[in-house]
Scaffold this motif. Structure first.
Motif, PDB file in Angstrom:
ATOM      1  N   TYR A  78      -1.179  10.167 -77.401  1.00 27.68           N
ATOM      2  CA  TYR A  78      -1.138  10.292 -78.747  1.00 27.68           C
ATOM      3  C   TYR A  78      -1.896   9.032 -79.705  1.00 27.68           C
ATOM      4  N   PRO A  79      -2.258   9.103 -80.600  1.00 25.85           N
ATOM      5  CA  PRO A  79      -2.503   8.273 -81.591  1.00 25.85           C
ATOM      6  C   PRO A  79      -1.351   7.370 -82.107  1.00 25.85           C
ATOM      7  N   VAL A  80      -1.545   6.577 -83.121  1.00 27.84           N
ATOM      8  CA  VAL A  80      -0.465   5.836 -83.516  1.00 27.84           C
ATOM      9  C   VAL A  80       0.155   6.894 -84.736  1.00 27.84           C
ATOM     10  N   TYR A  81       1.487   6.998 -84.537  1.00 25.24           N
ATOM     11  CA  TYR A  81       2.465   7.872 -85.468  1.00 25.24           C
ATOM     12  C   TYR A  81       3.752   6.897 -85.361  1.00 25.24           C
ATOM     13  N   TRP A  82       4.162   6.870 -86.716  1.00 27.35           N
ATOM     14  CA  TRP A  82       5.439   6.055 -86.803  1.00 27.35           C
ATOM     15  C   TRP A  82       6.750   6.920 -87.305  1.00 27.35           C
ATOM     16  N   ASP A  83       6.353   8.089 -87.326  1.00 28.53           N
ATOM     17  CA  ASP A  83       7.431   9.145 -87.716  1.00 28.53           C
ATOM     18  C   ASP A  83       7.534  10.450 -86.963  1.00 28.53           C
ATOM     19  N   LEU A  84       8.441  10.992 -86.535  1.00 32.91           N
ATOM     20  CA  LEU A  84       8.583  12.160 -85.732  1.00 32.91           C
ATOM     21  C   LEU A  84       7.803  13.298 -86.203  1.00 32.91           C
ATOM     22  N   LEU A  85       8.127  13.514 -87.746  1.00 28.57           N
ATOM     23  CA  LEU A  85       7.591  14.564 -88.270  1.00 28.57           C
ATOM     24  C   LEU A  85       5.778  14.424 -88.561  1.00 28.57           C
ATOM     25  N   GLU A  86       5.634  13.314 -88.740  1.00 23.67           N
ATOM     26  CA  GLU A  86       4.167  12.931 -88.618  1.00 23.67           C
ATOM     27  C   GLU A  86       3.294  13.361 -87.507  1.00 23.67           C
ATOM     28  N   PHE A  87       4.058  12.986 -85.960  1.00 26.12           N
ATOM     29  CA  PHE A  87       3.753  13.187 -84.998  1.00 26.12           C
ATOM     30  C   PHE A  87       3.694  14.745 -84.690  1.00 26.12           C
ATOM     31  N   CYS A  88       4.668  15.468 -85.216  1.00 23.35           N
ATOM     32  CA  CYS A  88       4.860  17.057 -84.869  1.00 23.35           C
ATOM     33  C   CYS A  88       3.758  17.520 -85.779  1.00 23.35           C
ATOM     34  N   ASP A  89       3.206  17.005 -87.068  1.00 22.44           N
ATOM     35  CA  ASP A  89       2.345  17.825 -87.695  1.00 22.44           C
ATOM     36  C   ASP A  89       0.760  17.546 -87.132  1.00 22.44           C
ATOM     37  N   LEU A 200       7.359   2.587 -79.395  1.00 19.87           N
ATOM     38  CA  LEU A 200       8.784   2.269 -79.438  1.00 19.87           C
ATOM     39  C   LEU A 200       9.865   2.460 -80.632  1.00 19.87           C
ATOM     40  N   THR A 201       8.822   2.683 -81.815  1.00 20.33           N
ATOM     41  CA  THR A 201       9.659   3.191 -83.006  1.00 20.33           C
ATOM     42  C   THR A 201      10.093   4.766 -82.703  1.00 20.33           C
ATOM     43  N   LEU A 202       9.290   5.388 -82.469  1.00 23.56           N
ATOM     44  CA  LEU A 202       9.490   6.779 -82.050  1.00 23.56           C
ATOM     45  C   LEU A 202      10.712   7.217 -81.145  1.00 23.56           C
ATOM     46  N   ASN A 203      10.546   6.077 -79.924  1.00 27.13           N
ATOM     47  CA  ASN A 203      11.606   6.308 -78.870  1.00 27.13           C
ATOM     48  C   ASN A 203      13.003   5.884 -79.500  1.00 27.13           C
ATOM     49  N   CYS A 204      13.118   4.765 -80.535  1.00 30.31           N
ATOM     50  CA  CYS A 204      14.409   4.235 -80.900  1.00 30.31           C
ATOM     51  C   CYS A 204      14.902   4.805 -82.374  1.00 30.31           C
ATOM     52  N   GLN A 205      13.830   5.130 -83.234  1.00 29.72           N
ATOM     53  CA  GLN A 205      14.699   5.532 -84.363  1.00 29.72           C
ATOM     54  C   GLN A 205      15.387   6.694 -84.234  1.00 29.72           C
ATOM     55  N   ASN A 206      16.494   6.626 -85.283  1.00 29.20           N
ATOM     56  CA  ASN A 206      17.652   7.297 -84.943  1.00 29.20           C
ATOM     57  C   ASN A 206      17.260   8.943 -85.151  1.00 29.20           C
ATOM     58  N   SER A 207      17.331   9.677 -84.098  1.00 33.19           N
ATOM     59  CA  SER A 207      17.243  11.083 -84.012  1.00 33.19           C
ATOM     60  C   SER A 207      17.606  11.525 -82.732  1.00 33.19           C
TER      61      SER A 207
END
Length: 311
Positions: A78-89, A200-207
């Motif tokens: 994957y490219p650089v995504y900082w947010d789960l919704l952004e990744f899903c989109d 790491l942000t996607l891995n650890c942000q509260n979700s």
């Protein structure tokens, strides 16, 4: 050292399967890298998603074996995504670009979490037909790092690599597991600061995963009985979340069973995909499936349907 990197299988993979780069976002810096192998006529392939330290190459053993059996396989990075919704989109746009309506997803660790979140995100218009979750988790709070999730972007690459390497097995391991760790360290070195920080942000942000949204998705859970980065509690949580999931246990395999126990992992993936043979969601070339197997499959589907109706 670097046994996998110089192995005939890996060199054969690198020389026969081209790496594609695709941009689907308005931001040109967001590039998806992927290997797409097997019959392109298959519209419901299996897609592999790597862990934090991985690249599209880490599933080369699965790509070689499954395409040899007639499956269409895509392994991506994957490219650089900082947010789960952004990744899903972004992932949804990638599937649209590849003209894939529904897919089977196989994710390792973070890849498995992202696969679950994508299935959850698209539940109203489902894009995920089944999930294979390898050493994966359903709630990021298990890492006790949610407080640090907003600061990874500030950290230099060497510090981020140190955080990831802290989860790799220490102490004596068998030669195949040692080779797998060496290969993953090499892959980790190929990732830049923003790649690592965003993962790491996607891995650890509260979700956490909301299971009621993906209750109709067929799931197989692959995990190991020896030491891995996942705690026993995290594994138990996955079993509770997916009570009807098939469980595929490996006695050993550490964090990277798809590299060091590839024959067993490939077999479990094949068993998972076999239940879709003869349906529109088959990931395999129909000519590779025997008439006898299709007959057994149809009988099984009829029995399952009758059982569901009776309930």
């Amino acid at each position: 050292m670097e046994e996998i990197k110089v192995s005939p299988d890996y060199n054969w993979f690198r020389s026969t399967v081209p790496l594609k780069r695709i941009i689907v976002d308005d931001d040109d810096s967001k590039v998806w890298s992927l290997y797409d192998a097997g019959p392109k006529s298959i519209r419901c392939p299996i897609i592999f998603l790597p862990p934090v330290s991985g690249t599209a190459e880490v599933f080369f053993q699965q790509v070689l074996a499954l395409t040899g059996w007639g499956y269409r396989v895509i392994s991506l990075q994957y490219p650089v995504y900082w947010d789960l919704l952004e990744f899903c989109d972004g992932f949804r746009k990638l599937l649209d670009h590849l003209q894939l309506d529904k897919v089977h997803l196989c994710g390792a660790s973070l890849g498995g979490f992202l696969a679950q979140k994508f299935a959850e995100c698209t539940y109203k218009s489902p894009r995920v037909h089944s999930l294979i979750l390898c050493n994966s988790f359903s709630d990021t709070s298990i890492f006790n790092q949610t407080w640090a999730a907003n600061s990874f972007w500030l950290m230099p690459a060497f510090m981020l690599k140190k955080i990831v390497l802290g989860n790799f097995a220490k102490g004596p391991v068998d030669p195949k597991m040692a080779d797998a760790i060496d290969f993953m360290v090499d892959r980790l070195e190929s990732l830049n600061q923003s790649d690592l920080a965003s993962r790491l942000t996607l891995n650890c942000q509260n979700s956490y995963v909301e299971p009621h949204k993906i209750k109709d998705v067929v799931v197989t859970i692959i995990d190991v009985f020896d030491h891995s980065a996942l705690s026993l509690e995290a594994k138990e949580e996955m079993y509770k979340l997916y009570p009807n999931a098939r469980r595929a246990h490996l006695k050993t395999g550490g964090n990277f069973p798809y590299l060091c126990r590839s024959a067993e992992v490939n077999l479990y993936i094949q068993i998972h995909l076999r239940q879709f043979h003869g349906t529109r969601y088959a990931a395999i070339n129909p000519s590779m499936v025997s008439a006898e197997e299709l007959e057994v499959q149809k009988t099984q589907l009829t029995e399952d349907r009758d059982l569901a109706d009776s309930q």
